[in-house]
Design a protein around this motif. Sequence first.
Motif, PDB file in Angstrom:
ATOM      1  N   ALA B  16       0.841  -1.199   0.000  1.00 15.15           N
ATOM      2  CA  ALA B  16       0.000   0.000   0.000  1.00 15.15           C
ATOM      3  C   ALA B  16       0.880   1.255   0.000  1.00 15.15           C
ATOM      4  CB  ALA B  16      -0.924  -0.010   1.222  1.00 15.15           C
ATOM      5  N   GLU B  17       1.970   1.209   0.754  1.00 12.13           N
ATOM      6  CA  GLU B  17       2.873   2.362   0.847  1.00 12.13           C
ATOM      7  C   GLU B  17       3.541   2.626  -0.504  1.00 12.13           C
ATOM      8  OE1 GLU B  17       2.744  -0.171   3.016  1.00 12.13           O
ATOM      9  OE2 GLU B  17       1.839   0.956   4.670  1.00 12.13           O
ATOM     10  N   GLN B  18       3.982   1.578  -1.171  1.00 11.89           N
ATOM     11  CA  GLN B  18       4.641   1.747  -2.473  1.00 11.89           C
ATOM     12  C   GLN B  18       3.665   2.284  -3.517  1.00 11.89           C
ATOM     13  OE1 GLN B  18       6.066  -2.282  -2.719  1.00 11.89           O
ATOM     14  NE2 GLN B  18       8.171  -1.699  -2.209  1.00 11.89           N
ATOM     15  N   LEU B  19       2.407   1.801  -3.473  1.00 15.64           N
ATOM     16  CA  LEU B  19       1.401   2.301  -4.415  1.00 15.64           C
ATOM     17  C   LEU B  19       1.156   3.790  -4.174  1.00 15.64           C
ATOM     18  CD1 LEU B  19      -0.628   1.609  -6.683  1.00 15.64           C
ATOM     19  CD2 LEU B  19      -2.344   1.244  -4.884  1.00 15.64           C
ATOM     20  N   LEU B  20       1.059   4.157  -2.906  1.00 17.52           N
ATOM     21  CA  LEU B  20       0.821   5.565  -2.573  1.00 17.52           C
ATOM     22  C   LEU B  20       1.998   6.431  -3.010  1.00 17.52           C
ATOM     23  CD1 LEU B  20      -1.041   7.623  -1.234  1.00 17.52           C
ATOM     24  CD2 LEU B  20       0.050   7.112   0.956  1.00 17.52           C
ATOM     25  N   GLU B  21       3.213   5.951  -2.785  1.00 16.61           N
ATOM     26  CA  GLU B  21       4.401   6.716  -3.199  1.00 16.61           C
ATOM     27  C   GLU B  21       4.438   6.898  -4.712  1.00 16.61           C
ATOM     28  OE1 GLU B  21       6.653   8.483  -1.430  1.00 16.61           O
ATOM     29  OE2 GLU B  21       5.158   7.971   0.085  1.00 16.61           O
ATOM     30  N   ALA B  22       4.109   5.839  -5.449  1.00 19.80           N
ATOM     31  CA  ALA B  22       4.111   5.911  -6.915  1.00 19.80           C
ATOM     32  C   ALA B  22       3.046   6.899  -7.390  1.00 19.80           C
ATOM     33  CB  ALA B  22       3.853   4.524  -7.505  1.00 19.80           C
ATOM     34  N   HIS B  23       1.887   6.844  -6.742  1.00 17.41           N
ATOM     35  CA  HIS B  23       0.796   7.756  -7.111  1.00 17.41           C
ATOM     36  C   HIS B  23       1.199   9.209  -6.824  1.00 17.41           C
ATOM     37  CE1 HIS B  23      -3.312   8.863  -8.036  1.00 17.41           C
ATOM     38  NE2 HIS B  23      -3.521   9.359  -6.825  1.00 17.41           N
ATOM     39  N   LYS B  24       1.827   9.420  -5.681  1.00 17.42           N
ATOM     40  CA  LYS B  24       2.270  10.779  -5.325  1.00 17.42           C
ATOM     41  C   LYS B  24       3.311  11.297  -6.315  1.00 17.42           C
ATOM     42  CE  LYS B  24       1.535  10.885  -0.285  1.00 17.42           C
ATOM     43  NZ  LYS B  24       2.261  10.734   1.016  1.00 17.42           N
ATOM     44  N   ALA B  25       4.162  10.404  -6.794  1.00 21.09           N
ATOM     45  CA  ALA B  25       5.184  10.797  -7.769  1.00 21.09           C
ATOM     46  C   ALA B  25       4.525  11.251  -9.077  1.00 21.09           C
ATOM     47  CB  ALA B  25       6.150   9.631  -8.021  1.00 21.09           C
ATOM     48  N   ASP B  26       3.432  10.583  -9.454  1.00 17.86           N
ATOM     49  CA  ASP B  26       2.672  11.026 -10.634  1.00 17.86           C
ATOM     50  C   ASP B  26       2.019  12.382 -10.374  1.00 17.86           C
ATOM     51  OD1 ASP B  26       3.119   8.755 -12.281  1.00 17.86           O
ATOM     52  OD2 ASP B  26       1.505   7.656 -11.284  1.00 17.86           O
ATOM     53  N   LEU B  27       1.371  12.498  -9.221  1.00 18.80           N
ATOM     54  CA  LEU B  27       0.639  13.734  -8.902  1.00 18.80           C
ATOM     55  C   LEU B  27       1.571  14.940  -8.868  1.00 18.80           C
ATOM     56  CD1 LEU B  27      -1.829  12.637  -6.053  1.00 18.80           C
ATOM     57  CD2 LEU B  27      -2.260  12.729  -8.513  1.00 18.80           C
ATOM     58  N   ALA B  28       2.810  14.709  -8.437  1.00 21.63           N
ATOM     59  CA  ALA B  28       3.760  15.810  -8.280  1.00 21.63           C
ATOM     60  C   ALA B  28       4.128  16.466  -9.607  1.00 21.63           C
ATOM     61  CB  ALA B  28       5.023  15.302  -7.578  1.00 21.63           C
ATOM     62  N   ILE B  29       4.013  15.713 -10.708  1.00 21.24           N
ATOM     63  CA  ILE B  29       4.449  16.262 -12.000  1.00 21.24           C
ATOM     64  C   ILE B  29       3.369  16.254 -13.078  1.00 21.24           C
ATOM     65  CG2 ILE B  29       6.880  15.648 -11.617  1.00 21.24           C
ATOM     66  CD1 ILE B  29       6.418  13.193 -13.444  1.00 21.24           C
ATOM     67  N   GLU B  30       2.188  15.731 -12.740  1.00 21.76           N
ATOM     68  CA  GLU B  30       1.149  15.532 -13.765  1.00 21.76           C
ATOM     69  C   GLU B  30       0.711  16.832 -14.443  1.00 21.76           C
ATOM     70  OE1 GLU B  30      -2.147  13.623 -11.713  1.00 21.76           O
ATOM     71  OE2 GLU B  30      -2.824  15.541 -10.879  1.00 21.76           O
ATOM     72  N   LYS B  31       0.776  17.940 -13.710  1.00 20.40           N
ATOM     73  CA  LYS B  31       0.301  19.217 -14.274  1.00 20.40           C
ATOM     74  C   LYS B  31       1.129  19.649 -15.481  1.00 20.40           C
ATOM     75  CE  LYS B  31      -2.355  21.470 -10.645  1.00 20.40           C
ATOM     76  NZ  LYS B  31      -2.273  20.376  -9.628  1.00 20.40           N
ATOM     77  N   ASP B  32       2.382  19.232 -15.512  1.00 22.18           N
ATOM     78  CA  ASP B  32       3.256  19.572 -16.649  1.00 22.18           C
ATOM     79  C   ASP B  32       2.670  19.077 -17.968  1.00 22.18           C
ATOM     80  OD1 ASP B  32       4.897  20.411 -14.643  1.00 22.18           O
ATOM     81  OD2 ASP B  32       6.445  18.887 -14.942  1.00 22.18           O
ATOM     82  N   GLU B  33       1.878  18.008 -17.873  1.00 22.24           N
ATOM     83  CA  GLU B  33       1.302  17.388 -19.080  1.00 22.24           C
ATOM     84  C   GLU B  33      -0.218  17.535 -19.116  1.00 22.24           C
ATOM     85  OE1 GLU B  33       2.893  16.042 -21.600  1.00 22.24           O
ATOM     86  OE2 GLU B  33       4.923  15.721 -20.868  1.00 22.24           O
ATOM     87  N   SER B  34      -0.774  18.357 -18.216  1.00 22.71           N
ATOM     88  CA  SER B  34      -2.238  18.529 -18.125  1.00 22.71           C
ATOM     89  C   SER B  34      -2.963  17.205 -17.920  1.00 22.71           C
ATOM     90  CB  SER B  34      -2.790  19.219 -19.368  1.00 22.71           C
ATOM     91  OG  SER B  34      -2.186  20.479 -19.540  1.00 22.71           O
ATOM     92  N   VAL B  35      -2.301  16.308 -17.168  1.00 21.26           N
ATOM     93  CA  VAL B  35      -2.883  14.998 -16.841  1.00 21.26           C
ATOM     94  C   VAL B  35      -3.367  15.045 -15.397  1.00 21.26           C
ATOM     95  CG1 VAL B  35      -2.308  12.548 -16.472  1.00 21.26           C
ATOM     96  CG2 VAL B  35      -1.354  13.774 -18.447  1.00 21.26           C
TER      97      VAL B  35
END
Lengths: 82, 82
Positions: B16-35
């Motif tokens: 669960a922790e690894q999934l959350l970390e991976a998701h947070k890593a996406d959220l941290a940069i997603e705006k750069d691609e309007s995702v």
Amino acid sequence: MAKFMDVHRGMQGITAEQLLEAHKADLAIEKDESVHFEHAWADPESGHIYCLSEAPSAEAVQRVHERAGHRADEVHPVPLQV
Amino acid sequence: MAKFMDVHRGMQGITAEQLLEAHKADLAIEKDESVHFEHAWADPESGHIYCLSEAPSAEAVQRVHERAGHRADEVHPVPLQV
């Protein structure tokens, strides 16, 4: 109760109406297996459909889909979600 | 903007922790691609992860996942949903 994601393949060209009809066919009988199909997402180009459900087991999910006339190609428990 | 479902394989044993970390890593940069990554569901046994996003293109979804360090194995537009 747990969450499941199931996948159907080979549904190229599926329409919004067909997806809705298939979903309604599941909803009509899902209570027999204590399953609830929450959402389904379809890609008419690749022919993949992804269904999210809450259910007591993968077998219960598959039994509803089979009785509704559309057996899933894969049913996976998804205990982790964000 | 459209909806996309992407699939990662080979993630057996994910926590669960690894999934959350991976998701947070996406959220941290997603705006750069309007995702925007809305949800992710993981099956630690089969190693499959399913991510639901809203994005301008499949390529934009993949660019975010790649930069975050976890390229998806499949990215599908899912224009139909119930």
